[in-house]
Every structure is written in C-alpha cells, then in structure tokens.
Scaffold this motif. Sequence first.
Motif, PDB file in Angstrom:
ATOM      1  N   MET A   1      78.375 106.323 -78.775  1.00 11.43           N
ATOM      2  CA  MET A   1      77.919 106.180 -77.393  1.00 11.43           C
ATOM      3  C   MET A   1      76.397 106.061 -77.367  1.00 11.43           C
ATOM      4  O   MET A   1      75.698 106.774 -78.086  1.00 11.43           O
ATOM      5  CB  MET A   1      78.368 107.370 -76.549  1.00 11.43           C
ATOM      6  N   ALA A   2      75.893 105.160 -76.540  1.00 12.72           N
ATOM      7  CA  ALA A   2      74.455 104.937 -76.471  1.00 12.72           C
ATOM      8  C   ALA A   2      73.734 106.160 -75.922  1.00 12.72           C
ATOM      9  O   ALA A   2      74.238 106.845 -75.033  1.00 12.72           O
ATOM     10  CB  ALA A   2      74.171 103.717 -75.594  1.00 12.72           C
ATOM     11  N   ASP A   3      72.566 106.412 -76.463  1.00 12.25           N
ATOM     12  CA  ASP A   3      71.728 107.519 -75.995  1.00 12.25           C
ATOM     13  C   ASP A   3      70.606 106.929 -75.147  1.00 12.25           C
ATOM     14  O   ASP A   3      69.697 106.274 -75.663  1.00 12.25           O
ATOM     15  CB  ASP A   3      71.168 108.290 -77.182  1.00 12.25           C
ATOM     16  N   LEU A   4      70.669 107.162 -73.839  1.00 18.49           N
ATOM     17  CA  LEU A   4      69.658 106.636 -72.926  1.00 18.49           C
ATOM     18  C   LEU A   4      68.733 107.733 -72.416  1.00 18.49           C
ATOM     19  O   LEU A   4      67.989 107.533 -71.460  1.00 18.49           O
ATOM     20  CB  LEU A   4      70.340 105.941 -71.733  1.00 18.49           C
ATOM     21  N   SER A   5      68.755 108.879 -73.074  1.00 16.36           N
ATOM     22  CA  SER A   5      67.985 110.030 -72.594  1.00 16.36           C
ATOM     23  C   SER A   5      66.478 109.800 -72.655  1.00 16.36           C
ATOM     24  O   SER A   5      65.715 110.502 -71.984  1.00 16.36           O
ATOM     25  CB  SER A   5      68.353 111.284 -73.398  1.00 16.36           C
ATOM     26  N   ALA A   6      66.041 108.822 -73.434  1.00 11.86           N
ATOM     27  CA  ALA A   6      64.601 108.546 -73.515  1.00 11.86           C
ATOM     28  C   ALA A   6      64.078 107.882 -72.248  1.00 11.86           C
ATOM     29  O   ALA A   6      62.864 107.785 -72.067  1.00 11.86           O
ATOM     30  CB  ALA A   6      64.316 107.643 -74.721  1.00 11.86           C
ATOM     31  N   PHE A   7      64.965 107.457 -71.372  1.00 15.27           N
ATOM     32  CA  PHE A   7      64.555 106.771 -70.146  1.00 15.27           C
ATOM     33  C   PHE A   7      64.592 107.759 -68.979  1.00 15.27           C
ATOM     34  O   PHE A   7      65.676 108.204 -68.572  1.00 15.27           O
ATOM     35  CB  PHE A   7      65.479 105.594 -69.857  1.00 15.27           C
ATOM     36  N   PRO A   8      63.443 108.126 -68.429  1.00 13.27           N
ATOM     37  CA  PRO A   8      63.417 109.105 -67.339  1.00 13.27           C
ATOM     38  C   PRO A   8      64.277 108.728 -66.133  1.00 13.27           C
ATOM     39  O   PRO A   8      64.768 109.605 -65.423  1.00 13.27           O
ATOM     40  CB  PRO A   8      61.925 109.161 -66.961  1.00 13.27           C
ATOM     41  N   VAL A   9      64.471 107.422 -65.905  1.00 11.74           N
ATOM     42  CA  VAL A   9      65.248 106.997 -64.744  1.00 11.74           C
ATOM     43  C   VAL A   9      66.676 107.527 -64.812  1.00 11.74           C
ATOM     44  O   VAL A   9      67.319 107.747 -63.780  1.00 11.74           O
ATOM     45  CB  VAL A   9      65.249 105.452 -64.619  1.00 11.74           C
ATOM     46  N   THR A  10      67.172 107.789 -66.028  1.00  8.35           N
ATOM     47  CA  THR A  10      68.544 108.285 -66.161  1.00  8.35           C
ATOM     48  C   THR A  10      68.675 109.739 -65.724  1.00  8.35           C
ATOM     49  O   THR A  10      69.796 110.207 -65.509  1.00  8.35           O
ATOM     50  CB  THR A  10      69.052 108.131 -67.604  1.00  8.35           C
ATOM     51  N   ARG A  11      67.555 110.423 -65.581  1.00  6.53           N
ATOM     52  CA  ARG A  11      67.629 111.787 -65.061  1.00  6.53           C
ATOM     53  C   ARG A  11      67.825 111.766 -63.544  1.00  6.53           C
ATOM     54  O   ARG A  11      68.450 112.665 -62.985  1.00  6.53           O
ATOM     55  CB  ARG A  11      66.365 112.567 -65.439  1.00  6.53           C
ATOM     56  N   ARG A  12      67.275 110.771 -62.895  1.00  5.17           N
ATOM     57  CA  ARG A  12      67.450 110.652 -61.444  1.00  5.17           C
ATOM     58  C   ARG A  12      68.780 109.983 -61.101  1.00  5.17           C
ATOM     59  O   ARG A  12      69.398 110.286 -60.081  1.00  5.17           O
ATOM     60  CB  ARG A  12      66.286 109.872 -60.829  1.00  5.17           C
ATOM     61  N   PHE A  13      69.188 109.046 -61.953  1.00  5.31           N
ATOM     62  CA  PHE A  13      70.440 108.324 -61.749  1.00  5.31           C
ATOM     63  C   PHE A  13      71.276 108.472 -63.020  1.00  5.31           C
ATOM     64  O   PHE A  13      71.303 107.569 -63.858  1.00  5.31           O
ATOM     65  CB  PHE A  13      70.173 106.847 -61.456  1.00  5.31           C
ATOM     66  N   PRO A  14      71.941 109.613 -63.198  1.00  6.41           N
ATOM     67  CA  PRO A  14      72.665 109.869 -64.456  1.00  6.41           C
ATOM     68  C   PRO A  14      73.779 108.847 -64.683  1.00  6.41           C
ATOM     69  O   PRO A  14      74.590 108.592 -63.781  1.00  6.41           O
ATOM     70  CB  PRO A  14      73.243 111.270 -64.245  1.00  6.41           C
ATOM     71  N   PRO A  15      73.837 108.251 -65.857  1.00  6.00           N
ATOM     72  CA  PRO A  15      74.911 107.297 -66.150  1.00  6.00           C
ATOM     73  C   PRO A  15      76.229 108.008 -66.437  1.00  6.00           C
ATOM     74  O   PRO A  15      76.255 109.001 -67.167  1.00  6.00           O
ATOM     75  CB  PRO A  15      74.399 106.557 -67.384  1.00  6.00           C
ATOM     76  N   GLN A  16      77.294 107.486 -65.874  1.00  5.77           N
ATOM     77  CA  GLN A  16      78.624 107.972 -66.210  1.00  5.77           C
ATOM     78  C   GLN A  16      79.163 107.246 -67.437  1.00  5.77           C
ATOM     79  O   GLN A  16      80.029 107.762 -68.143  1.00  5.77           O
ATOM     80  CB  GLN A  16      79.571 107.767 -65.018  1.00  5.77           C
ATOM     81  N   HIS A  17      78.636 106.043 -67.656  1.00  2.00           N
ATOM     82  CA  HIS A  17      79.069 105.208 -68.778  1.00  2.00           C
ATOM     83  C   HIS A  17      77.823 104.652 -69.479  1.00  2.00           C
ATOM     84  O   HIS A  17      77.454 103.501 -69.283  1.00  2.00           O
ATOM     85  CB  HIS A  17      79.956 104.065 -68.292  1.00  2.00           C
ATOM     86  N   PRO A  18      77.157 105.465 -70.286  1.00  2.00           N
ATOM     87  CA  PRO A  18      75.893 105.036 -70.889  1.00  2.00           C
ATOM     88  C   PRO A  18      76.017 103.876 -71.868  1.00  2.00           C
ATOM     89  O   PRO A  18      75.001 103.297 -72.260  1.00  2.00           O
ATOM     90  CB  PRO A  18      75.392 106.302 -71.597  1.00  2.00           C
ATOM     91  N   ASP A  19      77.241 103.526 -72.253  1.00  5.27           N
ATOM     92  CA  ASP A  19      77.422 102.386 -73.136  1.00  5.27           C
ATOM     93  C   ASP A  19      77.430 101.068 -72.372  1.00  5.27           C
ATOM     94  O   ASP A  19      77.446  99.994 -72.980  1.00  5.27           O
ATOM     95  CB  ASP A  19      78.723 102.535 -73.916  1.00  5.27           C
ATOM     96  N   ALA A  73      66.194  96.567 -61.434  1.00  5.63           N
ATOM     97  CA  ALA A  73      65.790  96.818 -62.810  1.00  5.63           C
ATOM     98  C   ALA A  73      67.064  97.080 -63.601  1.00  5.63           C
ATOM     99  O   ALA A  73      68.126  97.331 -63.021  1.00  5.63           O
ATOM    100  CB  ALA A  73      64.841  98.010 -62.887  1.00  5.63           C
ATOM    101  N   LEU A  74      66.956  97.025 -64.913  1.00  2.15           N
ATOM    102  CA  LEU A  74      68.161  97.091 -65.741  1.00  2.15           C
ATOM    103  C   LEU A  74      67.838  97.699 -67.097  1.00  2.15           C
ATOM    104  O   LEU A  74      66.733  97.520 -67.610  1.00  2.15           O
ATOM    105  CB  LEU A  74      68.739  95.678 -65.904  1.00  2.15           C
ATOM    106  N   ILE A  75      68.797  98.415 -67.644  1.00  2.00           N
ATOM    107  CA  ILE A  75      68.737  98.850 -69.041  1.00  2.00           C
ATOM    108  C   ILE A  75      69.988  98.319 -69.743  1.00  2.00           C
ATOM    109  O   ILE A  75      71.110  98.564 -69.288  1.00  2.00           O
ATOM    110  CB  ILE A  75      68.692 100.381 -69.182  1.00  2.00           C
ATOM    111  N   ASP A  76      69.785  97.595 -70.809  1.00  2.00           N
ATOM    112  CA  ASP A  76      70.902  97.168 -71.648  1.00  2.00           C
ATOM    113  C   ASP A  76      70.944  98.106 -72.843  1.00  2.00           C
ATOM    114  O   ASP A  76      70.038  98.090 -73.685  1.00  2.00           O
ATOM    115  CB  ASP A  76      70.702  95.722 -72.119  1.00  2.00           C
ATOM    116  N   PRO A  77      71.969  98.954 -72.937  1.00  2.00           N
ATOM    117  CA  PRO A  77      72.025  99.893 -74.068  1.00  2.00           C
ATOM    118  C   PRO A  77      72.225  99.193 -75.402  1.00  2.00           C
ATOM    119  O   PRO A  77      71.942  99.775 -76.458  1.00  2.00           O
ATOM    120  CB  PRO A  77      73.228 100.784 -73.724  1.00  2.00           C
TER     121      PRO A  77
END
Length: 239
Positions: A1-19, A73-77
């Motif tokens: 599973m992808a680790d997106l914890s380095a992106f602060p935006v994921t703390r405000r909008f937690p991913p349910q499916h980080p992959d 904006a977008l993050i591609d894991p």
Amino acid sequence: MADLSAFPVTRRFPPQHPDRLQLYSLPTPNGVKVSILLEELGLPYEAHLVDIGKDETWTPEFLSLNPNGKIPALIDPDGPGGRPLPLFESGAILVYLAEKTGRFLPADPAARYETLQWVFFQMAAIGPMFGQVGFFHKFAGRDYEDKRPRDRYVAESRRLLGVLEGRLANDGGEARDWIMGDDYTIADIAMLGWVRNLIGFYEAGDLVGFADFPRVAAWLERGLARPAVQRGLTIPARP
C-alpha cells in the motif's frame, strides 16, 4: 500500500484508499476538467471536496500541495518510477493523465502539440475571460454602476466563442465534431465545463449572444451527452 504520509494535505483529507489517485477539488469549471477525464479513463481515484467557500485552499496543508491555492490538485501514488507524484494546475494534470494512459492526447507529435495549444487556449483565454463575465454578471461585480468592465469581458468572450466556432466549422470545410476533428481529446475536456458555466450557472447566454455560435452549441451538447462528463460534473459531491 502506498505511503502518502509525507504529504501534509493527507492529514486534512485522510485517504481511505491511499493506493488510488487522490483528487482534491470542487465541481467548478476548473475542478471538473480532471474529474471528467478520470471518469473517461476509468482510473481508480479518491475525490476529496475542498471547500473554497470555507477558504480550505488557503490552509497550510493544501498550500503544501498547491502553492497557488487553487483547485484542483492531485497526488498519484504510482507516479513516474513508482514514486508518488503531486501535481497542481488543471492543464498539467490533464496532460499528465493523458500521457500516463496513452488516451485523449494524440500520439502523433504534430497533432499532440495542436491539441495542447487548445488546452492552453482554455487556460490562458477562455477560463479567465468567462470567469470575469461571471463575476460582473452574476456575482458582486453586477452591482457596479460602470458597465464598461463587464462589456469588455463580454466582447472578449464573444471573440473567443467565435474562435471556437471557426475551429469547429473547420474554416469552411467539413465541420468538426470535436476540437481535433473526429477525436475527442483533453482539449474538449478542458473547455466543456467553462462553456457550460457561461450559459448555465452564469446565465450569460443572452449577454454574450450564444445563439450566434451554433457549432459551439452543438459541440457542447455532444460533450454533455457523454456519461463520463455527466458524472464528472458533480465530482466531488457537494454536501
């Protein structure tokens, strides 16, 4: 599973499916460009509603992803090299997703650059001008007694609609169904939401004389008939 914890935006909008692709957006003309393309592509993604009415784009978490403070904006894991890739600016995201999948952007170099010029035409001309018409016709600017600013943007918007009309008319040749002819591309996706908003949400159809541009109207109708476009226009869902 992808680790997106380095992106602060994921703390405000937690991913349910980080992959999955992480989309941060709102159903505005700029926002829906990316959701429409994602729906057209069928890529798995997770949409997060960023409420501009609550100034969420100006929070430190969102600004860490998009320093311009705008949606989308977008993050591609699973970015290039398998590493997460953050992106902002809708045009860049459209090009990236099209190139990632090999769809909705011609492979032929000449046709590719021709498509890109129409994407940039939306970003540099249609978007800013139509947005100003909306401000002066529907929002706070409508109360200005001096109508010269509004009239300037109306005139420029009519000119831009004329450019689109001429493109779709193919300079007097056989009419084009889409900006690039037979092929529906990111150039169409970039503009559909803006033209729809101009005559719909902004209620400026009569103001800009939209009836004078029948090929643009037919192109818009074709675009809105696509199921993926209809779905993308309401993603992320508003509360």
